[in-house]
Scaffold this motif. Structure first.
Motif, mmCIF file in Angstrom:
data_model
loop_
_atom_site.group_PDB
_atom_site.id
_atom_site.type_symbol
_atom_site.label_atom_id
_atom_site.label_comp_id
_atom_site.label_asym_id
_atom_site.label_seq_id
_atom_site.Cartn_x
_atom_site.Cartn_y
_atom_site.Cartn_z
ATOM 1 N N ARG A 147 0.862 -0.969 0.184
ATOM 2 C CA ARG A 147 0.129 0.132 0.150
ATOM 3 C C ARG A 147 1.040 1.468 0.229
ATOM 4 N NH1 ARG A 147 -2.303 1.170 4.363
ATOM 5 N NH2 ARG A 147 -1.963 -1.114 5.134
ATOM 6 N N LYS A 148 1.608 0.888 1.219
ATOM 7 C CA LYS A 148 3.051 2.400 0.980
ATOM 8 C C LYS A 148 3.517 2.851 -0.051
ATOM 9 C CE LYS A 148 1.969 3.719 4.837
ATOM 10 N NZ LYS A 148 1.109 5.037 5.159
ATOM 11 N N SER A 149 4.063 1.876 -0.836
ATOM 12 C CA SER A 149 4.842 1.660 -1.839
ATOM 13 C C SER A 149 4.415 2.647 -3.513
ATOM 14 C CB SER A 149 5.684 0.325 -2.174
ATOM 15 O OG SER A 149 4.538 -0.269 -2.927
ATOM 16 N N LEU A 150 2.678 1.948 -3.479
ATOM 17 C CA LEU A 150 1.984 2.846 -4.336
ATOM 18 C C LEU A 150 1.589 4.073 -3.746
ATOM 19 C CD1 LEU A 150 -0.881 -0.533 -4.751
ATOM 20 C CD2 LEU A 150 1.066 0.518 -5.907
ATOM 21 N N GLN A 151 1.285 3.982 -2.762
ATOM 22 C CA GLN A 151 0.897 5.864 -2.813
ATOM 23 C C GLN A 151 2.512 6.219 -2.696
ATOM 24 O OE1 GLN A 151 0.175 5.457 1.749
ATOM 25 N NE2 GLN A 151 -2.148 5.462 1.713
ATOM 26 N N ALA A 167 5.113 10.463 -5.937
ATOM 27 C CA ALA A 167 5.720 11.242 -6.916
ATOM 28 C C ALA A 167 5.403 11.943 -7.787
ATOM 29 C CB ALA A 167 7.010 10.275 -7.331
ATOM 30 N N LEU A 168 4.056 10.963 -8.780
ATOM 31 C CA LEU A 168 3.355 11.639 -10.455
ATOM 32 C C LEU A 168 2.834 12.669 -10.012
ATOM 33 C CD1 LEU A 168 2.603 7.824 -11.430
ATOM 34 C CD2 LEU A 168 4.375 9.328 -12.179
ATOM 35 N N PHE A 223 3.646 15.241 -7.384
ATOM 36 C CA PHE A 223 4.357 16.523 -7.450
ATOM 37 C C PHE A 223 5.013 16.535 -8.363
ATOM 38 C CE2 PHE A 223 8.238 17.828 -5.696
ATOM 39 C CZ PHE A 223 8.011 19.045 -5.350
ATOM 40 N N THR A 224 4.974 15.242 -9.289
ATOM 41 C CA THR A 224 6.191 15.685 -10.844
ATOM 42 C C THR A 224 5.413 16.361 -11.965
ATOM 43 O OG1 THR A 224 7.633 14.019 -10.437
ATOM 44 C CG2 THR A 224 6.879 14.426 -12.590
ATOM 45 N N LYS A 225 4.155 16.325 -11.567
ATOM 46 C CA LYS A 225 2.685 16.970 -12.237
ATOM 47 C C LYS A 225 2.790 18.360 -11.784
ATOM 48 C CE LYS A 225 -1.762 17.696 -11.869
ATOM 49 N NZ LYS A 225 -2.304 18.141 -11.267
ATOM 50 N N GLU A 226 2.777 18.207 -10.918
ATOM 51 C CA GLU A 226 2.787 19.804 -9.971
ATOM 52 C C GLU A 226 3.620 21.196 -10.661
ATOM 53 O OE1 GLU A 226 -0.033 21.666 -7.831
ATOM 54 O OE2 GLU A 226 -1.400 19.840 -9.119
ATOM 55 N N LEU A 227 5.076 20.333 -10.255
ATOM 56 C CA LEU A 227 5.922 20.681 -10.483
ATOM 57 C C LEU A 227 6.470 21.138 -12.075
ATOM 58 C CD1 LEU A 227 9.240 21.354 -8.642
ATOM 59 C CD2 LEU A 227 9.484 18.886 -10.083
ATOM 60 N N VAL A 228 6.286 20.527 -12.821
ATOM 61 C CA VAL A 228 6.034 20.677 -14.429
ATOM 62 C C VAL A 228 4.958 22.183 -14.814
ATOM 63 C CG1 VAL A 228 5.398 19.997 -16.436
ATOM 64 C CG2 VAL A 228 6.834 18.846 -15.455
ATOM 65 N N VAL A 229 4.096 21.452 -14.267
ATOM 66 C CA VAL A 229 2.699 22.641 -14.512
ATOM 67 C C VAL A 229 3.221 24.358 -13.723
ATOM 68 C CG1 VAL A 229 -0.123 23.398 -13.776
ATOM 69 C CG2 VAL A 229 0.759 21.229 -14.474
ATOM 70 N N SER A 230 3.716 24.284 -12.737
ATOM 71 C CA SER A 230 4.178 25.387 -11.717
ATOM 72 C C SER A 230 5.559 25.743 -12.521
ATOM 73 C CB SER A 230 4.465 25.438 -10.538
ATOM 74 O OG SER A 230 5.117 24.223 -9.893
ATOM 75 N N SER A 231 6.529 25.020 -12.965
ATOM 76 C CA SER A 231 7.777 25.654 -13.357
ATOM 77 C C SER A 231 7.525 26.132 -15.015
ATOM 78 C CB SER A 231 8.857 24.518 -13.991
ATOM 79 O OG SER A 231 9.029 24.165 -12.626
ATOM 80 N N TRP A 232 6.054 25.520 -15.939
ATOM 81 C CA TRP A 232 5.830 26.013 -17.049
ATOM 82 C C TRP A 232 4.783 27.841 -16.837
ATOM 83 C CZ3 TRP A 232 6.548 26.049 -21.643
ATOM 84 C CH2 TRP A 232 5.130 26.153 -22.760
ATOM 85 N N GLY A 240 -4.651 18.922 -2.547
ATOM 86 C CA GLY A 240 -3.216 18.566 -3.356
ATOM 87 C C GLY A 240 -2.262 18.351 -2.298
ATOM 88 N N LEU A 241 -1.643 18.745 -2.457
ATOM 89 C CA LEU A 241 -0.239 18.419 -1.450
ATOM 90 C C LEU A 241 -0.559 18.268 0.097
ATOM 91 C CD1 LEU A 241 2.197 21.422 -3.044
ATOM 92 C CD2 LEU A 241 2.084 18.828 -3.272
ATOM 93 N N GLU A 242 -0.761 19.025 0.419
ATOM 94 C CA GLU A 242 -1.622 18.607 1.750
ATOM 95 C C GLU A 242 -2.013 17.111 2.360
ATOM 96 O OE1 GLU A 242 -2.427 20.088 6.631
ATOM 97 O OE2 GLU A 242 -3.805 20.601 5.124
ATOM 98 N N ARG A 243 -3.247 17.109 1.561
ATOM 99 C CA ARG A 243 -3.690 15.401 1.833
ATOM 100 C C ARG A 243 -3.136 15.057 1.498
ATOM 101 N NH1 ARG A 243 -6.787 12.543 -1.348
ATOM 102 N NH2 ARG A 243 -6.765 14.137 -3.890
ATOM 103 N N ARG A 244 -2.198 14.530 -0.173
ATOM 104 C CA ARG A 244 -1.350 13.248 -0.590
ATOM 105 C C ARG A 244 -0.445 12.708 0.466
ATOM 106 N NH1 ARG A 244 -4.242 15.349 -4.716
ATOM 107 N NH2 ARG A 244 -4.908 13.636 -6.807
ATOM 108 N N LEU A 245 0.024 13.968 0.979
ATOM 109 C CA LEU A 245 1.688 14.110 1.407
ATOM 110 C C LEU A 245 1.122 13.372 3.057
ATOM 111 C CD1 LEU A 245 4.150 14.165 2.077
ATOM 112 C CD2 LEU A 245 4.106 16.894 3.432
ATOM 113 N N LEU A 246 0.377 13.797 3.777
ATOM 114 C CA LEU A 246 -0.425 13.652 4.861
ATOM 115 C C LEU A 246 -0.677 12.172 5.019
ATOM 116 C CD1 LEU A 246 -2.387 16.346 6.873
ATOM 117 C CD2 LEU A 246 -0.033 15.518 6.829
ATOM 118 N N GLU A 247 -1.947 11.265 3.423
ATOM 119 C CA GLU A 247 -1.923 9.834 3.127
ATOM 120 C C GLU A 247 -0.329 9.333 3.521
ATOM 121 O OE1 GLU A 247 -3.839 9.675 -0.832
ATOM 122 O OE2 GLU A 247 -5.856 10.685 0.377
ATOM 123 N N LEU A 248 -0.065 10.081 2.995
ATOM 124 C CA LEU A 248 1.828 8.660 2.444
ATOM 125 C C LEU A 248 2.699 8.876 3.923
ATOM 126 C CD1 LEU A 248 3.568 8.511 0.661
ATOM 127 C CD2 LEU A 248 4.482 9.838 0.397
#
Length: 159
Positions: A53-57, A62-63, A65-74, A149-157
């Motif tokens: 479960r944790k490895s999938l989370q 990571a996916l 955050f990568t999307k957020e990183l690309v969108v905000s960088s653009w 977005g970030l907080e919910r996913r991070l806390l789930e992890l």
């Protein structure tokens, strides 16, 4: 934790058997070990075990955050090139659900790693995180974006 150690050992064994110890080959061995462990464990054991479960989370986070990183960088790069920038900088207080030092620190760092945002401070009661954002059109939308977005996913992890 025991399955993770087993997975690392399978990865090392793979590298030794192939005769090539490199980061890429270790990664292939890790993925092969993960698949083998997944196939060997029954669904009943898998539900009890949080390793899968944790490895999938981790992969999902990571996916995301990568999307957020690309969108905000653009967005920042596009705004730098434009003759009339769309920046509306501001400082926003975001109520947070993160409680431990680790959760708050990781959330603040993930926010700061995303171009266009910077974590500034945490309130003394540790319930509000203050950030500076380059694009604050509606503070409530920014709060919602970070909380859901970030907080919910991070806390789930982390939990």
């Amino acid at each position: 934790m025991q399955l993770f150690v087993t997975n690392v050992l399978i990865s090392l064994l793979w590298a030794l058997l192939t005769g090539k110890v490199s980061v890429g080959n270790l990664a292939v061995g890790f993925v092969l070990g993960y698949v083998a462990l997944t196939l060997l464990h029954s669904e009943k054991e898998e539900r009890k075990n949080s390793y899968f479960r944790k490895s999938l989370q981790i992969v999902r986070f990571a996916l995301f955050f990568t999307k957020e990183l690309v969108v905000s960088s653009w967005r920042v790069a596009r705004d730098v090139i434009k003759p009339l920038p769309e920046m509306r900088p501001g400082v926003v207080g975001i109520p947070i659900d993160a409680e431990t030092d680790l959760e708050i620190t990781l959330l603040a760092n993930v926010i700061s790693l995303t171009p266009g945002t910077l974590s500034l401070d945490v309130s003394p009661d540790r319930k509000t995180l203050y950030i500076h954002a380059m694009y604050v059109i509606n503070p409530d939308d920014l709060r919602k974006e970070i909380k859901e977005g970030l907080e919910r996913r991070l806390l789930e992890l982390l939990r």
